[in-house]
Design an enzyme around this catalytic site. Sequence first.
Site, PDB file in Angstrom:
ATOM      1  N   ASP A   7       0.890  -1.167   0.000  1.00 52.08           N
ATOM      2  CA  ASP A   7       0.000   0.000   0.000  1.00 52.08           C
ATOM      3  C   ASP A   7       0.926   1.214   0.000  1.00 52.08           C
ATOM      4  OD1 ASP A   7      -2.164   1.735   0.250  1.00 52.08           O
ATOM      5  OD2 ASP A   7      -2.170   1.582   2.436  1.00 52.08           O
ATOM      6  N   GLU A  67      -1.137  -1.418  -4.748  1.00 57.47           N
ATOM      7  CA  GLU A  67      -2.376  -0.664  -4.928  1.00 57.47           C
ATOM      8  C   GLU A  67      -2.093   0.473  -5.914  1.00 57.47           C
ATOM      9  OE1 GLU A  67      -5.226  -0.649  -1.852  1.00 57.47           O
ATOM     10  OE2 GLU A  67      -5.570   1.496  -2.047  1.00 57.47           O
ATOM     11  N   ASP A 140      -2.546   0.567   7.573  1.00 55.17           N
ATOM     12  CA  ASP A 140      -1.794   0.501   6.305  1.00 55.17           C
ATOM     13  C   ASP A 140      -1.291  -0.919   6.051  1.00 55.17           C
ATOM     14  OD1 ASP A 140      -0.860   3.763   6.115  1.00 55.17           O
ATOM     15  OD2 ASP A 140      -1.273   2.889   8.073  1.00 55.17           O
TER      16      ASP A 140
END
Lengths: 168, 168
Positions: A7, A67, A140
């Site tokens: 991420d 992502e 996260d």
Amino acid sequence: MFVLGIDPGLSRCGYGVVETDGRRPIAHALGVLRTPPSAPTPKRLAGLQYEIRSLIQEFSPSVVAIERVFFQVNANTAIGVAQAAGLAMAEGAAAGAEVVEYTPNQVKEAVAGWGAAPKDQMIRMVQSLLGLEKPPKPADAADAIAVALCHLAHAPSRAAAKAAGVAL
Amino acid sequence: MFVLGIDPGLSRCGYGVVETDGRRPIAHALGVLRTPPSAPTPKRLAGLQYEIRSLIQEFSPSVVAIERVFFQVNANTAIGVAQAAGLAMAEGAAAGAEVVEYTPNQVKEAVAGWGAAPKDQMIRMVQSLLGLEKPPKPADAADAIAVALCHLAHAPSRAAAKAAGVAL
């Protein structure tokens, strides 16, 4: 197969390493790589690059799932996210891993079943899929694990498409 | 002192290596690193990272000067430029070089004397400052050399400010 989920972010970059033997996925590592906002950007990027490279060396993932970056309201944040994602892509490809990007909606659909799933539902689904006793933290890291799980959900159809010669 | 100037881009990334002994600057290398738009982005980034690292290993610049990224009309191009700049920053900082960014206006002001100098004037000024027989080509390489020359123009005042303890 090991999948490293990322991420991306410059201040906080979530990561999660998931393994699957075709049954329940197992989380081998998860956490957040942080760089101090007070440091010069080049040093922060160099630090992040080093940490990502170390993770790849430790786990030799066959896939790095990231992502996908979207342009956000805050242009400076978007640049940092794009640069963190770029470092992860370069390190993954340089190490010979397959590098795949997934949109936030794809991740939510694959993990929670719908593209608008709220954050707390995502965290519960990650906990359930991995059979963890407690919800994964921080957020996260849970996001990064979700990206890796998204790849595992997509992997069979990607493999079938590849075998059929269909570009994804 | 060697300065590596970078005009960042994913399809075309200009570079120029300039040395100065305090008198006329000398260009040691200039060119364009290209990655094929048909290749996957992670492989392109890994290739660009490798080439930038090789340049830094060859010339050991004490400074890597990079043209600062701005958000552009084309979001996809802006992401590629930001990621290319991020790789150059990370590689420069990891090698122990000072990494400095300059805006396009700063580069034009330092090299041509005004911030709105057109491209052909910039190329002629780069040719003149370096004492080259022909105008430097291609344009991306000339841009990168201009960024390096911009740093040389700023270096004395940066050094003075640093000595006086003033943050730049």
